[in-house]
Design a protein around this motif. Structure first.
Motif, PDB file in Angstrom:
ATOM      1  N   PRO A 277      13.981 -16.957   2.252  1.00  0.00           N
ATOM      2  CA  PRO A 277      13.272 -15.686   2.054  1.00  0.00           C
ATOM      3  C   PRO A 277      11.789 -15.848   2.384  1.00  0.00           C
TER       4      PRO A 277
ATOM      5  N   ASP B 244       9.270  -2.893   2.991  1.00  0.00           N
ATOM      6  CA  ASP B 244       8.934  -2.206   1.748  1.00  0.00           C
ATOM      7  C   ASP B 244       7.449  -2.308   1.421  1.00  0.00           C
TER       8      ASP B 244
ATOM      9  N   LYS C 180       7.268 -10.133  -4.647  1.00  0.00           N
ATOM     10  CA  LYS C 180       8.021  -8.992  -4.124  1.00  0.00           C
ATOM     11  C   LYS C 180       9.284  -9.449  -3.394  1.00  0.00           C
ATOM     12  N   ILE C 181       9.167 -10.522  -2.629  1.00  0.00           N
ATOM     13  CA  ILE C 181      10.333 -11.026  -1.900  1.00  0.00           C
ATOM     14  C   ILE C 181      11.373 -11.554  -2.878  1.00  0.00           C
ATOM     15  N   ALA C 182      10.920 -12.204  -3.953  1.00  0.00           N
ATOM     16  CA  ALA C 182      11.852 -12.687  -4.981  1.00  0.00           C
ATOM     17  C   ALA C 182      12.586 -11.527  -5.647  1.00  0.00           C
ATOM     18  N   ALA C 183      11.941 -10.353  -5.670  1.00  0.00           N
ATOM     19  CA  ALA C 183      12.554  -9.161  -6.262  1.00  0.00           C
ATOM     20  C   ALA C 183      13.425  -8.399  -5.266  1.00  0.00           C
ATOM     21  N   GLY C 184      13.558  -8.937  -4.055  1.00  0.00           N
ATOM     22  CA  GLY C 184      14.438  -8.319  -3.061  1.00  0.00           C
ATOM     23  C   GLY C 184      13.758  -7.409  -2.072  1.00  0.00           C
ATOM     24  N   GLU C 185      12.437  -7.318  -2.106  1.00  0.00           N
ATOM     25  CA  GLU C 185      11.724  -6.450  -1.170  1.00  0.00           C
ATOM     26  C   GLU C 185      11.460  -7.168   0.154  1.00  0.00           C
ATOM     27  N   LYS C 186      11.291  -6.378   1.213  1.00  0.00           N
ATOM     28  CA  LYS C 186      10.920  -6.923   2.519  1.00  0.00           C
ATOM     29  C   LYS C 186       9.418  -6.739   2.710  1.00  0.00           C
TER      30      LYS C 186
END
Length: 248
Positions: free
Chosen positions: A6, A78, A107-113
């Motif tokens: 990620p 995102d 943010k990336i850990a939370a699934g955002e791009k």
């Protein structure tokens, strides 16, 4: 194919020189990043000068996503950062590279791009580009010479990303083939030196000898000695004693 790690996408907006695109790819791969997007490169694509400059990071260029405009490059993102060294008349949060990559990691850990935009070499991103971003990354450069090469800016941001997602020890001591000396090792060394220095009459006068020995032992306790260091110091003292005995 790009790695499964990620990470943010790095978007080069209207880059002018193939060499700088190649340098950016190399900088990205130095720190484990391989999601490059390129918007309307001035000299067309693919670019042989970019390939030559990328060295071992040519895969990033082969896999780079090409877009005709910025809107197409960020449409699936995102959250987007825009890098700039110049003050802008736009109301946006401004992050240091370190703080920006910390937020990106969260943010990336939370699934955002997440994406980071880098502008063309001549003057950087236009206000119209930055208006599409959610936040700004501002590098604390010398205000009298604020111009950063594209590859340099990518390298700096990629480095801060790596710091956020990798445990990096601030100081590492390479011990080579040795280990740190134990207290017993150091104690034996100090005793060896004290005995020989006693014989040489170093601790004089007698009433000051105890305090001199305390200072001497304290000096060794402050030293970060390895076993190899201890062995060498033992050898030095033994050689000095042998040399004196030969002269006598």
């Amino acid at each position: 194919m790009p790695s499964d790690t990620p990470q943010p996408a790095f978007i080069l907006v209207r880059p002018q020189m193939g060499e700088n695109v190649g340098a950016a790819a190399r900088a990205m791969w130095n720190f484990g990043l391989d999601r490059m997007r390129i918007v309307a490169p001035r000299d067309g694509w693919p670019n042989p000068k970019a390939v030559a400059m990328a060295s071992g990071a040519g895969r990033l260029l082969d896999e780079a996503r090409l877009a005709e405009d910025l809107a197409g490059a960020i449409e699936d993102c995102d959250f987007v950062f825009a890098t700039t060294a110049r003050p802008r008349e736009l109301t946006k949060p401004v992050y240091s590279p370190e703080a920006a990559m910390k937020l990106a990691a969260e943010k990336i850990a939370a699934g955002e791009k997440v994406a980071v935009m880098f502008g063309p070499e001549r003057a950087g991103l236009e206000n119209e580009d930055i208006a599409r971003a959610n936040a700004i990354i501002s590098v604390p450069v010398n205000p009298e010479f604020a111009s950063l090469n594209l590859g340099q800016c990518v390298l700096l941001t990629a480095y801060e990303w790596r710091r956020q997602v990798t445990e990096v020890a601030p100081v590492v001591t390479d011990l080579g083939k040795s280990d740190w000396a134990s207290h017993a090792d150091v104690d034996a060394l100090v005793n060896h030196y004290e005995d020989r220095l006693d014989e040489a009459g170093f601790f004089f006068p007698p009433d000051k000898a105890p305090s001199m020995k305390t200072v001497f032992r304290n000096m060794f306790s402050r030293m970060p000695l390895t076993r190899a260091d201890v062995q060498m110091l033992h050898g030095i003292m033994r050689q000095m004693v042998r040399w004196k005995e030969k002269r006598d």
